[in-house]
Design a protein around this motif. Sequence first.
Motif, mmCIF file in Angstrom:
data_model
loop_
_atom_site.group_PDB
_atom_site.id
_atom_site.type_symbol
_atom_site.label_atom_id
_atom_site.label_comp_id
_atom_site.label_asym_id
_atom_site.label_seq_id
_atom_site.Cartn_x
_atom_site.Cartn_y
_atom_site.Cartn_z
ATOM 1 N N LEU A 6 -35.984 14.052 -8.732
ATOM 2 C CA LEU A 6 -35.896 13.360 -7.243
ATOM 3 C C LEU A 6 -36.048 12.085 -7.417
ATOM 4 O O LEU A 6 -35.053 11.364 -6.823
ATOM 5 C CB LEU A 6 -36.822 14.023 -6.521
ATOM 6 N N LEU A 7 -36.986 11.447 -7.962
ATOM 7 C CA LEU A 7 -37.459 10.057 -8.056
ATOM 8 C C LEU A 7 -36.266 9.301 -8.782
ATOM 9 O O LEU A 7 -35.910 8.175 -8.240
ATOM 10 C CB LEU A 7 -38.599 9.681 -8.706
ATOM 11 N N ALA A 8 -35.765 9.878 -9.841
ATOM 12 C CA ALA A 8 -34.666 9.402 -10.614
ATOM 13 C C ALA A 8 -33.488 9.208 -9.880
ATOM 14 O O ALA A 8 -32.787 8.211 -10.034
ATOM 15 C CB ALA A 8 -34.418 10.151 -11.734
ATOM 16 N N VAL A 9 -32.996 10.170 -9.308
ATOM 17 C CA VAL A 9 -31.657 10.007 -8.343
ATOM 18 C C VAL A 9 -32.124 9.143 -7.288
ATOM 19 O O VAL A 9 -31.071 8.206 -6.944
ATOM 20 C CB VAL A 9 -31.471 11.297 -7.605
ATOM 21 N N LEU A 10 -33.241 9.163 -6.628
ATOM 22 C CA LEU A 10 -33.218 8.227 -5.320
ATOM 23 C C LEU A 10 -33.190 6.612 -5.892
ATOM 24 O O LEU A 10 -32.678 5.839 -5.654
ATOM 25 C CB LEU A 10 -34.784 8.212 -4.793
ATOM 26 N N ALA A 11 -33.876 6.507 -7.231
ATOM 27 C CA ALA A 11 -33.806 5.151 -8.096
ATOM 28 C C ALA A 11 -32.508 4.815 -8.290
ATOM 29 O O ALA A 11 -32.124 3.537 -8.175
ATOM 30 C CB ALA A 11 -34.843 5.204 -9.061
ATOM 31 N N ALA A 132 -27.579 6.734 -17.093
ATOM 32 C CA ALA A 132 -28.725 5.965 -17.870
ATOM 33 C C ALA A 132 -30.025 6.596 -17.363
ATOM 34 O O ALA A 132 -30.899 6.666 -18.161
ATOM 35 C CB ALA A 132 -28.652 4.632 -17.784
ATOM 36 N N LEU A 133 -30.123 6.540 -15.971
ATOM 37 C CA LEU A 133 -31.477 7.013 -15.447
ATOM 38 C C LEU A 133 -31.745 8.466 -15.450
ATOM 39 O O LEU A 133 -32.715 9.119 -15.355
ATOM 40 C CB LEU A 133 -31.486 6.536 -14.020
ATOM 41 N N LEU A 134 -30.633 9.229 -15.647
ATOM 42 C CA LEU A 134 -30.801 10.768 -15.537
ATOM 43 C C LEU A 134 -30.570 11.482 -17.009
ATOM 44 O O LEU A 134 -30.853 12.629 -16.971
ATOM 45 C CB LEU A 134 -29.631 11.288 -14.516
ATOM 46 N N SER A 135 -30.427 10.791 -17.985
ATOM 47 C CA SER A 135 -30.135 11.295 -19.285
ATOM 48 C C SER A 135 -31.497 11.924 -19.756
ATOM 49 O O SER A 135 -31.321 13.105 -20.359
ATOM 50 C CB SER A 135 -29.610 9.940 -20.285
ATOM 51 N N SER A 136 -32.517 11.413 -19.504
ATOM 52 C CA SER A 136 -33.931 12.173 -20.072
ATOM 53 C C SER A 136 -34.037 13.493 -19.182
ATOM 54 O O SER A 136 -34.957 14.152 -19.869
ATOM 55 C CB SER A 136 -35.009 11.207 -19.803
ATOM 56 N N ARG A 137 -33.458 13.855 -18.355
ATOM 57 C CA ARG A 137 -33.524 14.941 -17.315
ATOM 58 C C ARG A 137 -32.181 15.788 -17.312
ATOM 59 O O ARG A 137 -32.056 16.550 -16.490
ATOM 60 C CB ARG A 137 -34.228 14.571 -16.028
ATOM 61 N N LEU A 152 -29.564 12.647 -2.083
ATOM 62 C CA LEU A 152 -30.845 11.804 -2.491
ATOM 63 C C LEU A 152 -30.389 10.426 -3.025
ATOM 64 O O LEU A 152 -31.045 9.283 -2.515
ATOM 65 C CB LEU A 152 -31.396 12.240 -3.428
ATOM 66 N N SER A 153 -29.203 10.335 -3.641
ATOM 67 C CA SER A 153 -28.464 8.936 -3.942
ATOM 68 C C SER A 153 -28.163 8.247 -2.723
ATOM 69 O O SER A 153 -28.200 7.214 -2.719
ATOM 70 C CB SER A 153 -27.244 9.358 -4.993
ATOM 71 N N PHE A 154 -27.644 9.094 -1.671
ATOM 72 C CA PHE A 154 -27.298 8.192 -0.330
ATOM 73 C C PHE A 154 -28.746 7.734 0.363
ATOM 74 O O PHE A 154 -28.449 6.567 0.633
ATOM 75 C CB PHE A 154 -26.571 9.251 0.462
ATOM 76 N N LEU A 155 -29.664 8.471 0.262
ATOM 77 C CA LEU A 155 -30.974 7.813 0.700
ATOM 78 C C LEU A 155 -31.488 6.673 -0.023
ATOM 79 O O LEU A 155 -31.745 5.631 0.421
ATOM 80 C CB LEU A 155 -32.208 9.012 0.715
ATOM 81 N N GLY A 156 -31.001 6.533 -1.289
ATOM 82 C CA GLY A 156 -31.582 5.599 -2.266
ATOM 83 C C GLY A 156 -30.617 4.315 -1.802
ATOM 84 O O GLY A 156 -31.160 3.184 -1.578
ATOM 85 N N GLY A 157 -29.344 4.798 -1.545
ATOM 86 C CA GLY A 157 -28.384 3.497 -1.308
ATOM 87 C C GLY A 157 -28.948 2.935 0.163
ATOM 88 O O GLY A 157 -28.876 1.664 0.476
ATOM 89 N N VAL A 158 -29.180 3.890 1.078
ATOM 90 C CA VAL A 158 -29.730 3.386 2.550
ATOM 91 C C VAL A 158 -30.864 2.537 2.358
ATOM 92 O O VAL A 158 -30.903 1.441 3.036
ATOM 93 C CB VAL A 158 -29.766 4.555 3.350
ATOM 94 N N LEU A 159 -31.666 3.221 1.761
ATOM 95 C CA LEU A 159 -32.950 2.025 1.492
ATOM 96 C C LEU A 159 -32.656 0.802 1.054
ATOM 97 O O LEU A 159 -33.054 -0.333 1.321
ATOM 98 C CB LEU A 159 -33.809 2.780 0.416
ATOM 99 N N ALA A 160 -31.855 0.774 0.013
ATOM 100 C CA ALA A 160 -31.348 -0.766 -0.533
ATOM 101 C C ALA A 160 -30.600 -1.550 0.444
ATOM 102 O O ALA A 160 -30.885 -2.682 0.603
ATOM 103 C CB ALA A 160 -30.470 -0.399 -1.788
ATOM 104 N N TYR A 161 -29.770 -0.714 1.300
ATOM 105 C CA TYR A 161 -29.171 -1.448 2.214
ATOM 106 C C TYR A 161 -29.875 -2.020 3.364
ATOM 107 O O TYR A 161 -29.680 -2.869 3.818
ATOM 108 C CB TYR A 161 -28.014 -0.865 2.719
#
Length: 212
Positions: A6-11, A132-137, A152-161
């Motif tokens: 979850l954290l990896a996708v958000l990140a 790169a960020l999901l390869s270990s999982r 979750l990727s959308f939420l990460g993008g919203v936070l960045a924006y």
Amino acid sequence: MTSSLLLAVLASGFIYGITPGPGVLAVFGIGAARGRRAGAGFLCGHLLGDVVWCSTALIAIVGAREIGSSAFDVLGVLSGLYLFWLGMRAIRSRRSSGDAPQGAARQPFWHGIMFGLTNPKAYPVAVATFTALLSSRAELLQWSMLPWLIFLSFLGGVLAYAILIGIVGARRVRTLYQRHELAITRICGVMFIGFAINALLHAVPGLLANKS
């Protein structure tokens, strides 16, 4: 879905949205010319392009994983090499005066939509960053998770924006960014190289094991 995934996708969504690139440079130009509201309108439109490209990237990543570990490892190697190339370009970049961001867009929202959907670098950067960020999982990725991965990727993008919107209208921040734009770009280049090394460390051993 584990908390680490979850954290990896958000990140991944956050990093994809906030790292300096054509969209970030454009929003700072628009903010400088027309203020925070215009910059926010541009980013809201640009978010549509991010959702499209991140969703496409996640479909490709999950598809490669479902096909087999070798396909995912090949994708990881290609992504790692691409990120390494981007990182080296950023480190070697020089200040350019020719490509001024289009700050005078009359309709920032629609301009952001077109900008986000037509950026030729969006898809390969999204694939490389997420891989790169999901390869270990990778072993956790399944088709049933795809809607949640996209969300979750959308939420990460919203936070960045949200962060970008908060700082784009601040004169000191804008001045600081413009003054140190080259240094910020180079720092992001080092970060991309770090992601590249991470992707290669997880992908190369898998390919070598399959060959042997």
